[in-house]
Motif scaffolding. Structure first.
Motif, PDB file in Angstrom:
ATOM      1  N   LEU A 131      99.331  17.297  28.823  1.00 29.25           N
ATOM      2  CA  LEU A 131      99.452  17.392  30.269  1.00 29.25           C
ATOM      3  C   LEU A 131      98.747  16.257  31.010  1.00 29.25           C
ATOM      4  O   LEU A 131      99.181  15.860  32.089  1.00 29.25           O
ATOM      5  CB  LEU A 131      98.893  18.736  30.752  1.00 29.25           C
ATOM      6  CG  LEU A 131      99.677  19.989  30.352  1.00 29.25           C
ATOM      7  CD1 LEU A 131      98.921  21.234  30.806  1.00 29.25           C
ATOM      8  CD2 LEU A 131     101.077  19.968  30.963  1.00 29.25           C
ATOM      9  N   VAL A 132      97.647  15.739  30.449  1.00 28.06           N
ATOM     10  CA  VAL A 132      96.875  14.728  31.158  1.00 28.06           C
ATOM     11  C   VAL A 132      97.686  13.459  31.378  1.00 28.06           C
ATOM     12  O   VAL A 132      97.426  12.699  32.328  1.00 28.06           O
ATOM     13  CB  VAL A 132      95.561  14.426  30.398  1.00 28.06           C
ATOM     14  CG1 VAL A 132      95.817  13.601  29.147  1.00 28.06           C
ATOM     15  CG2 VAL A 132      94.555  13.725  31.299  1.00 28.06           C
ATOM     16  N   ARG A 133      98.674  13.208  30.540  1.00 33.79           N
ATOM     17  CA  ARG A 133      99.537  12.036  30.711  1.00 33.79           C
ATOM     18  C   ARG A 133     100.660  12.288  31.714  1.00 33.79           C
ATOM     19  O   ARG A 133     101.376  11.357  32.082  1.00 33.79           O
ATOM     20  CB  ARG A 133     100.150  11.636  29.361  1.00 33.79           C
ATOM     21  CG  ARG A 133      99.132  11.300  28.264  1.00 33.79           C
ATOM     22  CD  ARG A 133      98.497   9.962  28.490  1.00 33.79           C
ATOM     23  NE  ARG A 133      97.555   9.595  27.431  1.00 33.79           N
ATOM     24  CZ  ARG A 133      97.833   8.745  26.450  1.00 33.79           C
ATOM     25  NH1 ARG A 133      99.020   8.191  26.359  1.00 33.79           N
ATOM     26  NH2 ARG A 133      96.909   8.443  25.555  1.00 33.79           N
ATOM     27  N   GLU A 134     100.832  13.545  32.129  1.00 33.90           N
ATOM     28  CA  GLU A 134     101.953  13.897  32.984  1.00 33.90           C
ATOM     29  C   GLU A 134     101.550  14.296  34.407  1.00 33.90           C
ATOM     30  O   GLU A 134     102.397  14.332  35.295  1.00 33.90           O
ATOM     31  CB  GLU A 134     102.721  15.075  32.358  1.00 33.90           C
ATOM     32  CG  GLU A 134     103.204  14.821  30.947  1.00 33.90           C
ATOM     33  CD  GLU A 134     103.748  16.065  30.275  1.00 33.90           C
ATOM     34  OE1 GLU A 134     104.319  15.924  29.180  1.00 33.90           O
ATOM     35  OE2 GLU A 134     103.604  17.169  30.842  1.00 33.90           O
ATOM     36  N   ASN A 135     100.277  14.595  34.625  1.00 30.29           N
ATOM     37  CA  ASN A 135      99.834  15.121  35.913  1.00 30.29           C
ATOM     38  C   ASN A 135      98.722  14.249  36.478  1.00 30.29           C
ATOM     39  O   ASN A 135      97.683  14.073  35.838  1.00 30.29           O
ATOM     40  CB  ASN A 135      99.350  16.570  35.740  1.00 30.29           C
ATOM     41  CG  ASN A 135      98.955  17.212  37.052  1.00 30.29           C
ATOM     42  OD1 ASN A 135      97.843  17.005  37.545  1.00 30.29           O
ATOM     43  ND2 ASN A 135      99.851  17.993  37.620  1.00 30.29           N
ATOM     44  N   ASP A 136      98.930  13.724  37.671  1.00 30.71           N
ATOM     45  CA  ASP A 136      97.969  12.794  38.261  1.00 30.71           C
ATOM     46  C   ASP A 136      96.635  13.470  38.569  1.00 30.71           C
ATOM     47  O   ASP A 136      95.562  12.879  38.378  1.00 30.71           O
ATOM     48  CB  ASP A 136      98.545  12.186  39.540  1.00 30.71           C
ATOM     49  CG  ASP A 136      97.601  11.185  40.191  1.00 30.71           C
ATOM     50  OD1 ASP A 136      97.298  10.157  39.549  1.00 30.71           O
ATOM     51  OD2 ASP A 136      97.148  11.442  41.330  1.00 30.71           O
ATOM     52  N   GLY A 137      96.691  14.734  39.021  1.00 31.09           N
ATOM     53  CA  GLY A 137      95.448  15.442  39.312  1.00 31.09           C
ATOM     54  C   GLY A 137      94.600  15.628  38.065  1.00 31.09           C
ATOM     55  O   GLY A 137      93.378  15.450  38.096  1.00 31.09           O
ATOM     56  N   MET A 138      95.256  15.969  36.958  1.00 32.68           N
ATOM     57  CA  MET A 138      94.517  16.102  35.698  1.00 32.68           C
ATOM     58  C   MET A 138      93.959  14.762  35.239  1.00 32.68           C
ATOM     59  O   MET A 138      92.832  14.676  34.762  1.00 32.68           O
ATOM     60  CB  MET A 138      95.423  16.683  34.617  1.00 32.68           C
ATOM     61  CG  MET A 138      95.609  18.181  34.692  1.00 32.68           C
ATOM     62  SD  MET A 138      96.334  18.866  33.185  1.00 32.68           S
ATOM     63  CE  MET A 138      94.961  18.808  32.054  1.00 32.68           C
ATOM     64  N   ARG A 139      94.751  13.709  35.390  1.00 28.73           N
ATOM     65  CA  ARG A 139      94.290  12.384  34.975  1.00 28.73           C
ATOM     66  C   ARG A 139      93.020  11.998  35.723  1.00 28.73           C
ATOM     67  O   ARG A 139      92.043  11.525  35.124  1.00 28.73           O
ATOM     68  CB  ARG A 139      95.401  11.363  35.263  1.00 28.73           C
ATOM     69  CG  ARG A 139      95.038   9.893  34.996  1.00 28.73           C
ATOM     70  CD  ARG A 139      95.069   9.566  33.532  1.00 28.73           C
ATOM     71  NE  ARG A 139      93.847   9.952  32.829  1.00 28.73           N
ATOM     72  CZ  ARG A 139      93.764  10.099  31.512  1.00 28.73           C
ATOM     73  NH1 ARG A 139      94.820   9.927  30.744  1.00 28.73           N
ATOM     74  NH2 ARG A 139      92.627  10.439  30.958  1.00 28.73           N
ATOM     75  N   MET A 154      95.929  25.344  33.553  1.00 30.34           N
ATOM     76  CA  MET A 154      96.247  23.915  33.576  1.00 30.34           C
ATOM     77  C   MET A 154      97.711  23.729  33.968  1.00 30.34           C
ATOM     78  O   MET A 154      98.580  24.473  33.526  1.00 30.34           O
ATOM     79  CB  MET A 154      96.021  23.296  32.189  1.00 30.34           C
ATOM     80  CG  MET A 154      94.588  23.232  31.747  1.00 30.34           C
ATOM     81  SD  MET A 154      94.450  22.504  30.087  1.00 30.34           S
ATOM     82  CE  MET A 154      92.670  22.353  29.955  1.00 30.34           C
ATOM     83  N   PRO A 155      98.002  22.716  34.788  1.00 29.96           N
ATOM     84  CA  PRO A 155      97.115  21.703  35.388  1.00 29.96           C
ATOM     85  C   PRO A 155      96.675  22.051  36.810  1.00 29.96           C
ATOM     86  O   PRO A 155      96.066  21.234  37.472  1.00 29.96           O
ATOM     87  CB  PRO A 155      98.010  20.457  35.397  1.00 29.96           C
ATOM     88  CG  PRO A 155      99.377  21.020  35.660  1.00 29.96           C
ATOM     89  CD  PRO A 155      99.431  22.353  34.948  1.00 29.96           C
ATOM     90  N   ARG A 156      96.988  23.275  37.272  1.00 32.93           N
ATOM     91  CA  ARG A 156      96.707  23.641  38.660  1.00 32.93           C
ATOM     92  C   ARG A 156      95.220  23.577  38.975  1.00 32.93           C
ATOM     93  O   ARG A 156      94.823  23.088  40.039  1.00 32.93           O
ATOM     94  CB  ARG A 156      97.252  25.045  38.943  1.00 32.93           C
ATOM     95  CG  ARG A 156      97.127  25.483  40.399  1.00 32.93           C
ATOM     96  CD  ARG A 156      97.850  26.809  40.636  1.00 32.93           C
ATOM     97  NE  ARG A 156      97.791  27.207  42.030  1.00 32.93           N
ATOM     98  CZ  ARG A 156      97.091  28.254  42.490  1.00 32.93           C
ATOM     99  NH1 ARG A 156      96.378  28.990  41.631  1.00 32.93           N
ATOM    100  NH2 ARG A 156      97.088  28.565  43.765  1.00 32.93           N
ATOM    101  N   GLN A 157      94.375  24.073  38.070  1.00 39.23           N
ATOM    102  CA  GLN A 157      92.948  24.128  38.370  1.00 39.23           C
ATOM    103  C   GLN A 157      92.342  22.735  38.491  1.00 39.23           C
ATOM    104  O   GLN A 157      91.533  22.470  39.397  1.00 39.23           O
ATOM    105  CB  GLN A 157      92.208  24.947  37.314  1.00 39.23           C
ATOM    106  CG  GLN A 157      92.338  24.426  35.897  1.00 39.23           C
ATOM    107  CD  GLN A 157      91.912  25.418  34.833  1.00 39.23           C
ATOM    108  OE1 GLN A 157      91.687  26.599  35.103  1.00 39.23           O
ATOM    109  NE2 GLN A 157      91.779  24.936  33.594  1.00 39.23           N
ATOM    110  N   GLU A 158      92.738  21.821  37.609  1.00 38.91           N
ATOM    111  CA  GLU A 158      92.199  20.452  37.661  1.00 38.91           C
ATOM    112  C   GLU A 158      92.679  19.723  38.919  1.00 38.91           C
ATOM    113  O   GLU A 158      91.906  19.010  39.576  1.00 38.91           O
ATOM    114  CB  GLU A 158      92.606  19.681  36.415  1.00 38.91           C
ATOM    115  CG  GLU A 158      91.921  20.122  35.137  1.00 38.91           C
ATOM    116  CD  GLU A 158      92.550  21.349  34.505  1.00 38.91           C
ATOM    117  OE1 GLU A 158      91.968  21.916  33.561  1.00 38.91           O
ATOM    118  OE2 GLU A 158      93.650  21.752  34.961  1.00 38.91           O
TER     119      GLU A 158
END
Length: 304
Positions: free
Chosen positions: A74-82, A198-202
Motif C-alpha cells: 500500500l505504501v507505494r500506492e497511497n500518498d498519505g501512507m508514503r 490502512m491506508p485511511r489511518q495513516e
C-alpha cells in the motif's frame, strides 16, 4: 509458611518500588535497515516502550508506524501512507515472515524484533497506569472503542483513557473532522492511538498532523477491537511461528483472502531484488584498503 510468603512478598514489593534503569534510550547504529525497498527498525517491544517514555517525558510529537506485507504494497500506492512512513520516527516490523526474510538476506533480524500492539500492550498499559498517562483512541465502530476503554480501565485505573469512534467524515475541512481534532486538542493526550485501518489511518494522521497536539501517535489498526472482545487475537505462539495471518484468514476469509493470498505476489519484484543484492554482497570479495601494506611473502634467501 505464611511468614515465609509474607517476607517473599515484601522483597518483591520492594524490588518493584525501585526506580528502573532504562534499557536503551539511544538508537542503535544498525537498527534501521531497508527491507523490500522500505525503511524499517529492527527493534524489540521493550525498546519501543523505552522510546515512548522518553518522548512523552520530552513532550514531543513522534510518529510510530508498523510494516507488514500489506503495508509494503500500500505504501507505494497511497500518498498519505508514503508521507507517513517517510516522517515516522520509528517503524516496527509487524510480520514474522518479514523478520525471517530479513534474516535470509543477511540482516541482523531475530524473532524478538517482531513488534505490534499485541506484543507490547501489557507493558504499555502498565507504564501508562504507573505514569498516569492520558491515552486517546480514535477508531473502531460506535460502541466498540467505549467497551474497550471500559475493559482496559478496569485493569489499569491509573491511566486516563478517552475513546472516539472512527465512523465520521474524515475529509479535510469537514465539520465532523474539525470536531474530532478539537476533541483531541482539548484532551491533550500523551499517546494517541489511531485505528481506522490502512491506508485511511495513516492518511488521516498526515492530513491533521500539524493540528494535533504534541504526543506520541501510533497507527494501530484494530487494536481496540481486541480490547473490546469483538475480535479474538491469535495465540502469541502463532505470531512467533509466522502463522497469525492464517488464524486471521480462517476467522475472516471473505475480507482477508485477497490481502493474504493474492496481494503479496505484487511484492515479488522487490523480493527478488533484495535476494539478488544479498547474493552479490556474499559473492563480492573483500577489498583491500588502498593504503594497506602488502601482505608479507616468504622470506628471501640471504645474499652472498
Amino acid at each position: 509458611m505464611n511468614a515465609h510468603v509474607s517476607d517473599f512478598q515484601a522483597v518483591q514489593d520492594d524490588r518493584r518500588a525501585r526506580p528502573r534503569k532504562p534499557h536503551r534510550l539511544r538508537r542503535r547504529a544498525l537498527e534501521r535497515v531497508r527491507l523490500l525497498g522500505e525503511a524499517v527498525d529492527l527493534i524489540r517491544p521493550e525498546e519501543v516502550m523505552h522510546h515512548v517514555q522518553a518522548w512523552v517525558a520530552e513532550g514531543r510529537k513522534a510518529l510510530v508506524a508498523n510494516h507488514n506485507l500489506n503495508s509494503m504494497k500500500l505504501v507505494r500506492e497511497n500518498d498519505g501512507m508514503r508521507r507517513f512512513y517517510d516522517q515516522a520516527d520509528m517503524i516496527e516490523v509487524d510480520s514474522t515472515p518479514l523478520i525471517w526474510f530479513a534474516r535470509l538476506i543477511g540482516l541482523h533480524s531475530r524473532p524478538l524484533h517482531r513488534c505490534t500492539y499485541l506484543d507490547w500492550r501489557e507493558h504499555f498499559w502498565s507504564v501508562a497506569n504507573r505514569s498516569g498517562w492520558k491515552v486517546l483512541y480514535l477508531g473502531g465502530a460506535p460502541g466498540v472503542a467505549e467497551a474497550a476503554v471500559a475493559n482496559v480501565a478496569a485493569r489499569y485505573p491509573g491511566a486516563r483513557i478517552l475513546a472516539r469512534h472512527g465512523y465520521f467524515d474524515a475529509a479535510p475541512g469537514s465539520a465532523e473532522n474539525a470536531s474530532v481534532v478539537a476533541q483531541i486538542e482539548a484532551f491533550q493526550p500523551d499517546v494517541l492511538f489511531v485505528g481506522m485501518g490502512m491506508p485511511r489511518q495513516e492518511a488521516w494522521i498526515m492530513s491533521n498532523l500539524d493540528a494535533l497536539p504534541d504526543c506520541v501517535i501510533f497507527s494501530v489498526g484494530a487494536a481496540f477491537d481486541y480490547e473490546a472482545g469483538v475480535q479474538k487475537s491469535a495465540p502469541r505462539w502463532m505470531g512467533q511461528a509466522g502463522l497469525e495471518w492464517l488464524y486471521r484468514l480462517l476467522c475472516d476469509p471473505k475480507r482477508l483472502a485477497r490481502r493474504y493470498l493474492y496481494e503479496p505476489w505484487a511484492l515479488t519484484p522487490r523480493i527478488l531484488s533484495d535476494v539478488t543484492q544479498a547474493a552479490r554482497r556474499r559473492l563480492k570479495p573483500a577489498r583491500t584498503p588502498r593504503n594497506a601494506p602488502a601482505p608479507a611473502g616468504p622470506p628471501k634467501p640471504a645474499g652472498r
